[in-house]
Design an enzyme around this catalytic site. Structure first.
Site, short mmCIF file in Angstrom:
data_model
loop_
_atom_site.label_atom_id
_atom_site.label_comp_id
_atom_site.label_asym_id
_atom_site.label_seq_id
_atom_site.Cartn_x
_atom_site.Cartn_y
_atom_site.Cartn_z
N LYS A 1 0.86 -1.21 0.00
CA LYS A 1 0.00 0.00 0.00
C LYS A 1 0.88 1.24 0.00
O LYS A 1 0.67 2.16 -0.80
CB LYS A 1 -0.88 0.00 1.25
CG LYS A 1 -1.53 1.34 1.57
CD LYS A 1 -2.42 1.32 2.79
CE LYS A 1 -1.72 1.60 4.06
NZ LYS A 1 -1.39 3.00 4.35
N ASN A 2 1.89 1.26 0.91
CA ASN A 2 2.66 2.49 1.08
C ASN A 2 3.67 2.72 -0.03
O ASN A 2 4.24 3.80 -0.14
CB ASN A 2 3.33 2.51 2.45
CG ASN A 2 2.29 2.69 3.56
OD1 ASN A 2 1.13 3.02 3.27
ND2 ASN A 2 2.67 2.45 4.78
N CYS B 1 -4.60 12.91 12.40
CA CYS B 1 -5.41 11.69 12.34
C CYS B 1 -5.27 11.04 13.72
O CYS B 1 -4.64 11.57 14.61
CB CYS B 1 -4.94 10.77 11.23
SG CYS B 1 -3.36 10.06 11.57
N ARG C 1 0.82 14.95 12.73
CA ARG C 1 1.36 14.67 11.39
C ARG C 1 1.48 15.95 10.55
O ARG C 1 0.85 16.09 9.51
CB ARG C 1 0.52 13.61 10.70
CG ARG C 1 0.41 12.36 11.56
CD ARG C 1 -0.32 11.23 10.89
NE ARG C 1 0.55 10.56 9.91
CZ ARG C 1 0.12 9.52 9.18
NH1 ARG C 1 -1.12 9.09 9.31
NH2 ARG C 1 0.93 8.95 8.31
N ASP D 1 4.58 0.55 12.00
CA ASP D 1 3.33 -0.02 11.46
C ASP D 1 3.12 -1.47 11.89
O ASP D 1 2.07 -2.03 11.60
CB ASP D 1 3.32 0.06 9.93
CG ASP D 1 3.23 1.50 9.47
OD1 ASP D 1 3.47 1.75 8.27
OD2 ASP D 1 2.97 2.39 10.30
N ARG E 1 -8.69 -0.22 4.39
CA ARG E 1 -7.75 0.75 3.82
C ARG E 1 -6.42 0.07 3.48
O ARG E 1 -5.74 0.46 2.55
CB ARG E 1 -7.48 1.88 4.81
CG ARG E 1 -8.65 2.78 5.09
CD ARG E 1 -8.23 3.99 5.89
NE ARG E 1 -7.10 4.65 5.27
CZ ARG E 1 -6.47 5.69 5.83
NH1 ARG E 1 -6.86 6.16 6.99
NH2 ARG E 1 -5.45 6.26 5.22
#
Ligand code: EPZ
Length: 422
Positions: free
Chosen positions: A22-23, A118, A123, A308, A400
């Site tokens: 994803k990243n 978030c 951030r 993560d 997500r």
């Protein structure tokens, strides 16, 4: 809203295919803005964040064609219509800020909404802004938007980052490919997603050296061309599924897994009494004894332990023999999974950036609530071990970053199902 229901206690057996990262994809997709030629991404993950990035790029006039059930994405920014990234989309996903560098580099202007904070932290974007200003950009914050312009284009410069920010490294790396002259990016992030982006940019014609180290040198060129690039394996999905058999026993082979993507994570698993074996198809994982051992964890930029995977590791350590201390050094508020794990019978004390976990013999299923992407999946993993039924709500967080988690875990024997909410 959908929920995921897990019944614990079933050992796992079999293989789980790991998707594209994803990243990595969230940085590779905006790279299309740097060239008027098409960019084809293969091994793309099928996730809601990818859909969000697609919507953002389409709002700028980028043509995005999805093929093979979303595994192939063909992007073309030949006919751009806007250089404004609107708050309505940016607020949903911070990675939207990765259009800033490419828009400035090729279109010499951009208006990008600040992503806003978030669940896991404020951030800010100060590192991105300072770095782009060093390359000649004029950036003003007005009404919650960054108004950026670079009359005559960006210039190569020495750009020291105060912190090895992943997103800032990606924004500058992309911006520098079309800047006039040479950019030397110092204290750059070293994540595999940065290496993957550099490889894609190089296949588009960029001149880049040093990716994966703390100093990246980029020689600007006049234009970039077309490319086809395979998205690198998702090391966070990989680490997540490597942990699954540690919760409930059995053995799982993660197809596509590579040890170089998860070295510091695998070292902590080994210390906790978990065998990780390289196979021709990926990584095979099996718990050595009946319970993992307690270990300490400190999250750091790559190649350190990834933030993560902190929530998933904490969930595993809740069942370990002994006491573990986790230190979260990347984000200021990334222990929100702790109170939910405590509801399942875990014994965790959180003080600022430290969480002390006293291992317990068993967890009990309970209705729990996800608060962010990685917290969500840590609760599902805990449910694999818990006695009884665990109901994880707000699984839109999960979707997500994880393709069909119920199918991947169900496919190796977990009792797990998605319940469509009202
Ligand atoms: C990327 O976010 C990832 N997201 C995150 O993954 C990951 O947790 C993070 O890197 C760290 O590895 C994507 O790649 C899309 P940072 P990013 O800039 O780029 C502070 C997930 O679960 N900071 O390295 O936003 C920031 O507040 C997500 O997949 C500034 O202060 O991370 C944070 O505390 C979550 N000013 C720290 O640095 C800035 O200008 C790390 O941020 C930029 C960042």
């Amino acid at each position: 809203m959908d929920s995921i229901v897990v019944k614990g206690g079933r050992p796992l057996q079999g293989q789980i295919s790991i998707a594209g990262a994803k990243n990595a994809a969230l940085a590779l997709m905006p790279a299309t803005l740097l060239s008027e030629e098409p960019l084809t991404l293969t091994n793309a993950p099928r996730l809601s964040d990818i859909k969000t990035m697609t919507a953002l790029l389409q709002s700028l006039g980028v043509e995005v064609t999805s093929m093979q059930d979303g595994k192939v994405q063909v992007l073309s920014s030949h006919d751009m219509t806007s250089t404004t990234a609107d708050y309505e989309i940016v607020r949903k996903m911070r990675a939207s800020n990765l259009v800033l560098g490419p828009l400035l580099a090729r279109h010499h202007q951009a208006i990008v909404s600040l992503p806003g904070g978030c669940a896991i932290g404020a951030r800010p974007m100060d590192i991105h802004v300072t770095a782009l200003e060093a390359m000649g950009a004029q950036i003003e914050l007005r009404d919650g938007y960054l108004h950026a312009k670079a009359p005559g284009g960006l210039k190569g410069a020495r750009v020291p980052l105060r912190f090895a920010s992943v997103g800032a490294t990606e924004n500058i790396l992309m911006a520098a490919t079309l800047a006039k002259g040479t950019t030397i990016l110092e204290n750059a992030a070293r994540e595999p997603e940065i290496v993957d982006l550099a490889r894609c940019l190089r296949s588009m014609g960029a001149q880049i050296e040093g990716e994966g180290t703390s100093t990246i040198t980029i020689q600007g060129v006049d234009r970039l061309g077309a490319a086809t690039h395979p998205v690198v394996t998702d090391r966070i999905e990989l680490g997540t599924y490597m942990l699954a058999p540690v919760f409930c026993g059995g053995e799982v082979e993660c197809l596509g897994g590579r040890m170089d993507l998860v070295e510091s994570f695998a070292e902590r698993l080994d210390a906790a009494g978990v065998d990780v074996t390289e196979t021709p198809n990926g990584l095979k994982v099996k718990r050595r004894g009946d319970r993992p051992r307690a270990v300490d964890v400190v999250t750091e930029p790559f190649p350190g332990f990834p933030t993560d995977l902190q929530a998933q590791m904490m969930a595993m350590l809740c069942l370990a023999e002994g006491t573990s201390v986790l230190e979260e050094k990347i984000f200021e508020n990334r222990f929100m999974h702790a109170p939910e794990l405590v509801r399942m019978g875990a014994n965790i004390e959180v003080h600022g950036g430290h969480a002390t976990v006293h291992g317990v013999e068993k967890l009990k299923g309970a209705p729990v609530m996800a608060t962010d992407l990685r917290a969500s999946v840590s609760l599902i993993l805990a449910g694999l071990a818990a006695e009884g039924e665990t109901i994880v709500n707000r699984v839109y967080h999960l979707d997500r970053g994880y393709e069909h988690v119920e199918d991947k875990l169900g496919g190796v024997g977990a009792q797990i199902e998605r319940v469509t909410g009202v």
